[in-house]
Scaffold this active site. Structure first.
Site, mmCIF file in Angstrom:
data_model
loop_
_atom_site.group_PDB
_atom_site.id
_atom_site.type_symbol
_atom_site.label_atom_id
_atom_site.label_comp_id
_atom_site.label_asym_id
_atom_site.label_seq_id
_atom_site.Cartn_x
_atom_site.Cartn_y
_atom_site.Cartn_z
ATOM 1 N N ARG A 176 0.837 -1.215 0.000
ATOM 2 C CA ARG A 176 0.000 0.000 0.000
ATOM 3 C C ARG A 176 0.863 1.252 0.000
ATOM 4 N NH1 ARG A 176 -2.959 -0.570 5.215
ATOM 5 N NH2 ARG A 176 -3.847 1.451 4.712
ATOM 6 N N SER A 189 -6.040 -3.024 8.816
ATOM 7 C CA SER A 189 -4.617 -3.059 9.177
ATOM 8 C C SER A 189 -4.454 -2.862 10.688
ATOM 9 C CB SER A 189 -3.888 -1.949 8.405
ATOM 10 O OG SER A 189 -2.637 -1.659 8.949
ATOM 11 N N LYS A 212 -4.011 -6.112 13.822
ATOM 12 C CA LYS A 212 -2.857 -6.130 14.735
ATOM 13 C C LYS A 212 -3.325 -6.096 16.187
ATOM 14 C CE LYS A 212 -0.731 -2.611 12.744
ATOM 15 N NZ LYS A 212 -0.538 -2.079 11.415
HETATM 16 N N1 URA Z 1 -1.466 2.584 10.910
HETATM 17 C C1 URA Z 1 -1.541 1.254 10.622
HETATM 18 O O1 URA Z 1 -1.120 0.409 11.406
HETATM 19 N N2 URA Z 1 -2.095 0.889 9.444
HETATM 20 C C2 URA Z 1 -2.566 1.771 8.570
HETATM 21 O O2 URA Z 1 -3.077 1.364 7.541
HETATM 22 C C3 URA Z 1 -2.483 3.151 8.866
HETATM 23 C C4 URA Z 1 -1.920 3.534 10.063
#
Ligand code: URA
Length: 440
Positions: free
Chosen positions: A168, A183, A187
């Site tokens: 990206r 994203s 996490k």
């Molecule tokens: N922080 C992230 O971890 N992912 C993103 O896509 C944007 C900011």
């Protein structure tokens, strides 16, 4: 179904099934699907968007693509926090110890700087000896005994995000709500905390440039968090101006220490109290106003600073530098940038401030670049303050005079001075929970 058909389906604005999303992710991670097809799908998602169900499916398959951390062995409620990225954003260094000092456990995995935005791991590593790559057992032990530990993301957590993020970054598909939401939330889900506080930044220094976009991102992420059984809240906050006065790794650690000593910049302190109170509230230890009082007390009685010091020691760092800042690597040059204008600081282009800090050495130009921990900017003047011709606007910290000269014009051009006092800038725009949006 072939990858070609999945790309075409999204390109034409149709909804992907969970099986199609899984097929794409699995194939991309194991190398069967090439970057050019993955990039085409990302661009189709960028333009056509995703439904809540598609975004949730993407998030869960990303989270499950690698190790899922199990924090259940650590007693108590574990709270995590994530910022969508900003300039001068050192809130994690302040709120994690505040929250831990009242007994709420913080087990946090943070990232490095990305583009013009800084990263908590780089800031912590500016403390001599501080280790961010500690073993899982030791991490658990520190959270159990000290109450807070901040480490880097483990190599095998969420490999789907690592691969997709890198793609990206080079295909102009970062600032898409479903892609950012999946994203971040993948996490956070893989990192195992019970509750998640999101700080969604908006303005010239953020990925989301407008408040409505940021509120939409916040709503999307809260929905995903609640869907997987995690108590989730989001604060939509201002990144139109850098947070505090310091930008750059050790400069920001010093400013965080000053804030924990009750001498920090007002905007930074106010935001940290609000974020801390919301983290404590998520952990269920009081109402927002009770939690805010607890957070204030943790600064006043020194317990939050002591907690930071304990965490630094536990992670191998020299906690003495939190008192005697001369223990940090010092920049060879302190280059004062003077203005030739008189008036009020009307605005500061925050993304450009981040870029200036990078030029000075505080961030990475490429993944392989190394960082100068002492490099960065101290803003002597902030938005709303008066400045006179010849006064110092900002101080640049670097070892290299050429870098200072390169940075000078970009920073001077990033600052707008006007004759009239500007409107007061709003620090917090909204709080988004499962119950809806509360505007500030
Ligand atoms: N922080 C992230 O971890 N992912 C993103 O896509 C944007 C900011």
């Amino acid at each position: 179904m072939r990858m070609y058909d999945i790309i075409k389906k999204k390109r034409d604005g149709n909804v992907l099934t969970e099986e199609e999303i899984e097929l794409f992710l699995k194939g991309y991670i194991n190398g069967e699907i090439p970057d050019y097809q993955a990039a085409a799908l990302l661009m189709a998602i960028y333009f056509k968007g995703m439904t809540s169900k598609e975004t949730a499916d993407l998030t869960m398959h990303m989270a499950n693509s690698g190790e899922m951390i199990d924090l259940t062995l650590i007693p108590g409620v574990k709270v995590d926090k994530h910022s969508t990225g900003g300039v001068g954003d050192k809130t994690t260094l302040i709120i994690s110890p505040i929250v831990a000092s009242v007994g709420v456990k913080v087990a946090k995995m943070s990232g490095r700087g990305l583009g013009h935005t800084g990263g908590t791991i780089d800031k912590l590593e500016s403390i001599p000896g501080f280790r961010t790559n500690i073993e899982r057992e030791k991490f658990f032990e520190i959270v159990k005994n000290v109450g807070v530990s901040v480490i880097g993301q483990s190599g095998n957590m969420d490999p789907a995000d690592k691969k997709l993020y890198a793609l990206r970054d080079v295909t102009a598909t970062v600032d898409s709500i479903p892609l950012i939401a999946s994203s971040i939330m993948s996490k956070k889900i893989a990192a195992g905390a019970d509750c998640i506080l999101l700080d969604v930044k908006t303005g010239s220094g953020a990925f989301m440039k407008t408040v409505p976009e940021a509120v939409n991102l916040a709503k999307t992420m809260v929905k995903i968090g609640e869907h997987v059984g995690k108590k989730t809240l989001a604060m939509v906050t201002n990144m139109d101006v850098p947070l505090g006065r310091a930008i750059g790794n050790s400069l920001e650690v010093v400013e965080a220490c000053e804030t924990l000593k009750g001498r920090g910049p007002k905007d930074l302190e106010t935001l940290c109290l609000e974020l801390s109170a919301n983290m404590m509230y998520l952990a269920g230890i009081g109402t927002i106003s009770e939690c805010k009082l607890m957070a204030k007390k943790a600064i006043e009685d020194g317990s939050a600073l002591e907690k930071l010091s304990d965490m630094v020691t536990a992670q191998g760092g020299d906690a003495g530098v939190l008192q005697d800042y001369s223990g940090f690597k010092q920049a060879k040059l302190k280059y004062e940038l003077k203005t030739d204008k008189t008036g009020y600081i009307e605005s500061i282009n925050t993304e450009n401030c981040g870029r200036v800090a990078m030029i000075l050495g505080a961030g990475r130009e490429t993944k392989e670049s190394s960082i100068d921990f002492s490099a960065g900017i101290l803003l002597n003047k902030k938005v709303g303050e008066r400045i006179k011709c010849g006064e110092v606007l900002a101080t640049l910290y670097s070892d290299d005079i050429e870098k200072c000269r390169l940075a000078e014009n970009l920073l001077l051009n990033a600052v707008k001075v006007s004759a009239n006092e500007p409107k007061h800038t709003q620090l917090i725009y909204a709080r988004v929970s499962a119950d809806g949006v509360e505007e500030y």
